[in-house]
Structures are given as C-alpha cells and as structure tokens.
Motif scaffolding. Sequence first.
Motif, PDB file in Angstrom:
ATOM      1  N   PRO A   1       0.818  -1.225   0.000  1.00 35.65           N
ATOM      2  CA  PRO A   1       0.000   0.000   0.000  1.00 35.65           C
ATOM      3  C   PRO A   1       0.847   1.268   0.000  1.00 35.65           C
ATOM      4  CG  PRO A   1       0.054  -0.949   2.196  1.00 35.65           C
ATOM      5  CD  PRO A   1       0.792  -1.914   1.306  1.00 35.65           C
ATOM      6  N   ASP A   2       1.746   1.351  -0.960  1.00 35.59           N
ATOM      7  CA  ASP A   2       2.643   2.500  -1.111  1.00 35.59           C
ATOM      8  C   ASP A   2       2.089   3.386  -2.226  1.00 35.59           C
ATOM      9  OD1 ASP A   2       4.657   4.291  -1.767  1.00 35.59           O
ATOM     10  OD2 ASP A   2       6.278   2.826  -1.549  1.00 35.59           O
ATOM     11  N   LYS A   3       1.460   4.492  -1.860  1.00 32.38           N
ATOM     12  CA  LYS A   3       0.812   5.333  -2.869  1.00 32.38           C
ATOM     13  C   LYS A   3       1.814   6.001  -3.798  1.00 32.38           C
ATOM     14  CE  LYS A   3      -3.613   6.389  -0.727  1.00 32.38           C
ATOM     15  NZ  LYS A   3      -4.465   7.446  -0.139  1.00 32.38           N
ATOM     16  N   THR A   4       2.990   6.310  -3.292  1.00 26.86           N
ATOM     17  CA  THR A   4       4.006   6.913  -4.160  1.00 26.86           C
ATOM     18  C   THR A   4       4.378   5.953  -5.283  1.00 26.86           C
ATOM     19  OG1 THR A   4       4.903   8.222  -2.325  1.00 26.86           O
ATOM     20  CG2 THR A   4       6.323   7.894  -4.245  1.00 26.86           C
ATOM     21  N   ALA A   5       4.576   4.684  -4.927  1.00 24.61           N
ATOM     22  CA  ALA A   5       4.892   3.669  -5.935  1.00 24.61           C
ATOM     23  C   ALA A   5       3.715   3.452  -6.879  1.00 24.61           C
ATOM     24  CB  ALA A   5       5.275   2.360  -5.251  1.00 24.61           C
ATOM     25  N   MET A   6       2.498   3.486  -6.332  1.00 24.50           N
ATOM     26  CA  MET A   6       1.309   3.293  -7.162  1.00 24.50           C
ATOM     27  C   MET A   6       1.171   4.422  -8.170  1.00 24.50           C
ATOM     28  SD  MET A   6      -1.379   1.141  -7.445  1.00 24.50           S
ATOM     29  CE  MET A   6      -1.133   1.214  -9.225  1.00 24.50           C
ATOM     30  N   LYS A   7       1.392   5.649  -7.729  1.00 24.14           N
ATOM     31  CA  LYS A   7       1.287   6.796  -8.638  1.00 24.14           C
ATOM     32  C   LYS A   7       2.362   6.740  -9.715  1.00 24.14           C
ATOM     33  CE  LYS A   7       1.185   9.815  -5.197  1.00 24.14           C
ATOM     34  NZ  LYS A   7       1.151  11.121  -4.487  1.00 24.14           N
ATOM     35  N   SER A   8       3.540   6.280  -9.350  1.00 23.81           N
ATOM     36  CA  SER A   8       4.618   6.141 -10.331  1.00 23.81           C
ATOM     37  C   SER A   8       4.264   5.098 -11.386  1.00 23.81           C
ATOM     38  CB  SER A   8       5.914   5.755  -9.618  1.00 23.81           C
ATOM     39  OG  SER A   8       6.959   5.557 -10.542  1.00 23.81           O
ATOM     40  N   LEU A   9       3.657   3.997 -10.952  1.00 27.31           N
ATOM     41  CA  LEU A   9       3.240   2.953 -11.891  1.00 27.31           C
ATOM     42  C   LEU A   9       2.143   3.468 -12.814  1.00 27.31           C
ATOM     43  CD1 LEU A   9       3.189   0.095 -12.992  1.00 27.31           C
ATOM     44  CD2 LEU A   9       1.795  -0.594 -11.020  1.00 27.31           C
ATOM     45  N   ILE A  10       1.159   4.165 -12.256  1.00 28.70           N
ATOM     46  CA  ILE A  10       0.091   4.738 -13.081  1.00 28.70           C
ATOM     47  C   ILE A  10       0.674   5.692 -14.117  1.00 28.70           C
ATOM     48  CG2 ILE A  10      -1.921   6.273 -13.064  1.00 28.70           C
ATOM     49  CD1 ILE A  10      -2.599   5.145 -10.279  1.00 28.70           C
ATOM     50  N   ASP A  11       1.656   6.479 -13.716  1.00 33.12           N
ATOM     51  CA  ASP A  11       2.265   7.448 -14.629  1.00 33.12           C
ATOM     52  C   ASP A  11       2.945   6.745 -15.803  1.00 33.12           C
ATOM     53  OD1 ASP A  11       2.804  10.347 -14.995  1.00 33.12           O
ATOM     54  OD2 ASP A  11       4.899   9.690 -14.901  1.00 33.12           O
ATOM     55  N   ARG A  12       3.653   5.646 -15.526  1.00 28.00           N
ATOM     56  CA  ARG A  12       4.314   4.896 -16.601  1.00 28.00           C
ATOM     57  C   ARG A  12       3.291   4.295 -17.563  1.00 28.00           C
ATOM     58  NH1 ARG A  12       7.312   2.784 -12.297  1.00 28.00           N
ATOM     59  NH2 ARG A  12       6.421   0.704 -12.597  1.00 28.00           N
ATOM     60  N   LEU A  13       2.221   3.744 -17.008  1.00 29.66           N
ATOM     61  CA  LEU A  13       1.192   3.139 -17.855  1.00 29.66           C
ATOM     62  C   LEU A  13       0.482   4.198 -18.694  1.00 29.66           C
ATOM     63  CD1 LEU A  13      -0.386   0.581 -15.334  1.00 29.66           C
ATOM     64  CD2 LEU A  13       1.391   0.179 -17.051  1.00 29.66           C
ATOM     65  N   TYR A  14       0.260   5.353 -18.110  1.00 31.45           N
ATOM     66  CA  TYR A  14      -0.384   6.458 -18.825  1.00 31.45           C
ATOM     67  C   TYR A  14       0.469   6.901 -20.013  1.00 31.45           C
ATOM     68  CZ  TYR A  14      -2.274  11.184 -19.604  1.00 31.45           C
ATOM     69  OH  TYR A  14      -2.802  12.327 -20.162  1.00 31.45           O
ATOM     70  N   THR A  15       1.758   7.013 -19.795  1.00 31.59           N
ATOM     71  CA  THR A  15       2.668   7.425 -20.873  1.00 31.59           C
ATOM     72  C   THR A  15       2.614   6.445 -22.037  1.00 31.59           C
ATOM     73  OG1 THR A  15       4.154   8.513 -19.297  1.00 31.59           O
ATOM     74  CG2 THR A  15       5.069   7.937 -21.447  1.00 31.59           C
ATOM     75  N   CYS A  16       2.607   5.145 -21.715  1.00 37.16           N
ATOM     76  CA  CYS A  16       2.522   4.123 -22.769  1.00 37.16           C
ATOM     77  C   CYS A  16       1.207   4.223 -23.530  1.00 37.16           C
ATOM     78  CB  CYS A  16       2.659   2.732 -22.161  1.00 37.16           C
ATOM     79  SG  CYS A  16       4.299   2.355 -21.530  1.00 37.16           S
ATOM     80  N   ALA A  17       0.106   4.427 -22.803  1.00 36.37           N
ATOM     81  CA  ALA A  17      -1.207   4.497 -23.453  1.00 36.37           C
ATOM     82  C   ALA A  17      -1.317   5.726 -24.348  1.00 36.37           C
ATOM     83  CB  ALA A  17      -2.307   4.512 -22.394  1.00 36.37           C
TER      84      ALA A  17
END
Length: 449
Positions: A390-406
């Motif tokens: 439950p690390d929100k910083t890591a979660m936001k970083s992952l979302i950001d990477r996926l968003y860039t790819c999309a």
Amino acid sequence: MKKVIFVTYVFPPMAAVGSQRVVNFCRFLPNHGWQPVVLTVKGGHNTSWDNSLLKKIPDTIVYRTNTLEPYFWLSSLRKSNTEAFSKNKTTAEQSEPVSKLSLLKRIKQFLLLFLRVPDEIIFWLPFAVLKGIQVVKEEQISVIISTSPPVTSHICASLIARFTKIPHIVDFRDLWTLNHTYDQRHYPPFFRKYDKWWENLVLNRASEIVTASPAFTKLLQKHLSGKITIKTITNGFDYTDVDLNRIFRSASGKKMNILYAGSIYSDFNPEFFLEALSEWIQDKQIDPHTVAVDFYGNCGFDYSEWLKQLKLDTLVSFHGFIPRDQLLKRMETADYLLLLLGFKDEYKSVIPAKLFDYLATGIRILAIAPNGITVELIKKYNAGSWQCSPDKTAMKSLIDRLYTCAINGTTEEKKYRYIKEIDRSYLAGELANILDQHAADNIENQRKL
C-alpha cells in the motif's frame, strides 16, 4: 459413453463466476468420453442472471430440485438498498458487538447464524440427496463431482455417494474452513466445530480432491497430511468464444482506458487504487478527459459521492453486471485490465477467475495484489504490472508509466493470446483423466466384492 454427475447449487441461469467452471467442464467433457449430468436447484438465490450460458451446453442433462432457503428470506427483512460508501465504514467492517444489541436483534442474529452454517443453502440437502440417489441409478452414473462454494453441494454429494457406492470427487473453487475469508464470518467456537465436523465427514469419505489453485492444493495437503490425493485444475478461458486471429485496437485513441471485470466486495475493492489515481491526476495536472476507468460487475456500495470528493466522478464509472459475451467486447477496448486482491497475506493463495480472461485477451494487466500465486502467474506469462504494497508513491509512479505508454499509443494493438494451460478444453481433459481412473477403480472394486 460414461456419465458423471455434477452436484452444484451454482449453475445457469445463475451468472455467478462458479457457473463458468461447471459449464465449461460440461461443454468439453464429451470430447474426452464423458457425458455430463447436472443436479442443481430450481431458481435459487443469486445477484446476477444470464440465460445465454445454457446455450453453450444444449446436450447436458440437467435435473433441478426444489429447495428451502429460510436464511435468505429472513435476511431480506433487513434494508437491502445499496449503501453510500464511507471511508469510515468499509466493506470489511465488522458487525456491531452482540453485547450492544437488543434481545430481539440478538435472537435474529443467532437465527441467521444458525441458518448459514455450514452455509445458507443447507436446507437443499434432503431435496438434493433424494433426487441424486434416483438420478445416479436411472442414469447409471459412474462418478460424482461436487463443487463449492457453497459447500452444501459437497455434503449432498457425499451422502449420495455413500448410498450409491460410487466415487465422489470434491472440487474446491474456494476452500472450506481454510478459506481466506473464513475468519471474517466471526463464527462462535461451537459453530466452528460444527462446520469442521461437516468438512471432516466429507473429506474423509471423498475419493479425491481437486482445487482451483496450486496454493489451495498445498494448504490442503499440509492440512490432511497426505491422507487423500489432491490435484489442481485451475479455472481457464474458453477459446471457442473468440477469434484468435483477429486484431483489435483501443476505441478511444489518445486516452488511457482501464477496465475492471467482476464483483467488488470485502478487501477486493478499488479504494486504494482510486485514491492514488486522484492524487496522481492532481499532482501531475493530468487532463481528466484523457483517463477513463470502468467497473463492470456487482458492487455493494454507492461510490458516487466519494468519487466527487476525489474529483473522479467524470472519469470513473460503475456499470453493474453485464452478460459475459458483452463483457468480453468491452474488455477489448481497454488499455489495461485492473485486478484487485488487496494486500493481505491470506490472499496470496487466491487466483481470481477473471485473471484467466485477462491473460487470454493479451491486454496488459494492472494488479493490486499480495506477492503470491496471482502475481507469479502474471510474471510467468509476462502479462502486466503489479503493486504488492500500500505504497501510494509507488502506485502513482506505476500509473504514470502506464499512462505514458497508453498516450503514446504503444498499447493500442491487441490480439487474443493462446495459452494451453488455461484452455478450458485442455483442463476438461485433465478432469477426464481423473474420472477415468476412479471409474476404472470402482469397476475393479465391484468385481472383488
């Protein structure tokens, strides 16, 4: 052709996820020399219905019996409206302490508890057993299979097997007293012992056990100390539903589309993900029109007001249940498929049935799950990304990477992916091998008598 009878409460038109397992066994077992017969209920209790599932198995012989379900009648007297979600009252919240309840409420709570151990459909037992004995004799059944939840199916099948002297195979989609959510039922000691007594009765008489997860198999092997053979046959995907050669693309263009398929309950909820998504959008000043999150399935809470607080109400949608064929088409439009298991260690052994649909689509998976069997499968098939804490910083970083790819279009081209180990036809063949062995053993035992 030899015949096998499935004793199952969950069966179409019920659209519960457990129906898919039985339907697909029934669909493909004839290819392996077995004619399926089903013993189930008329009507029954469920939240979703889909008559189209029966069209997949037109040659399956189905017997339906009456049943009594006083638990559902009594519990229906309570308010049934969807409750507004609040962070101060989650889906996993415990009930009010008994000491604070009125005498009338205590009596009602005791009755509800009495009527749901070992589960809510225990009063199906006399109807199922009497009909099952008749069907086994008339149809000349060779093997009985019961599947759960609900576990009353196993009790019924065990009694039928005892009276008819044929092998009984226990199929656990989820475990019984070793279930990952068992402690959340808050059974008093007496009811736990009563439930355990039923479980021991069934397992001590079973010919073999099958589970839907290798982690479940390991738990049972340790628990039963090698007293009975236990094998794993996971859930899977019916590839006859799709065209493996067809390429499909994201429908929206420069937008990140995330889709979740399945019910939302207990710890399997979107709260952590949506909070992280909201913070990421605000931190990065993301245009909300470039993100869409869609949930398809039953949900016990109304998240609308909470979504407004998170400023996600224009990009997150809860659509409710839709039939499976429609759901597959919606999944094809997604850039990522969301999987929610929470972070608790007790969920490490769980493989959600939706994971196999996700794997087959070839669409990248975004899993929020403990580091267990589900994450292992995603790694094995290089099928996506995961967040195990439950690390929100890591979660936001992952979302950001996926968003860039999309947004850059690198996720747009998609095609269904064939994986032999999750092909429902292959899995039915694995079950047929077990049936063949027990049918042969039973014939040999009868000769010796």
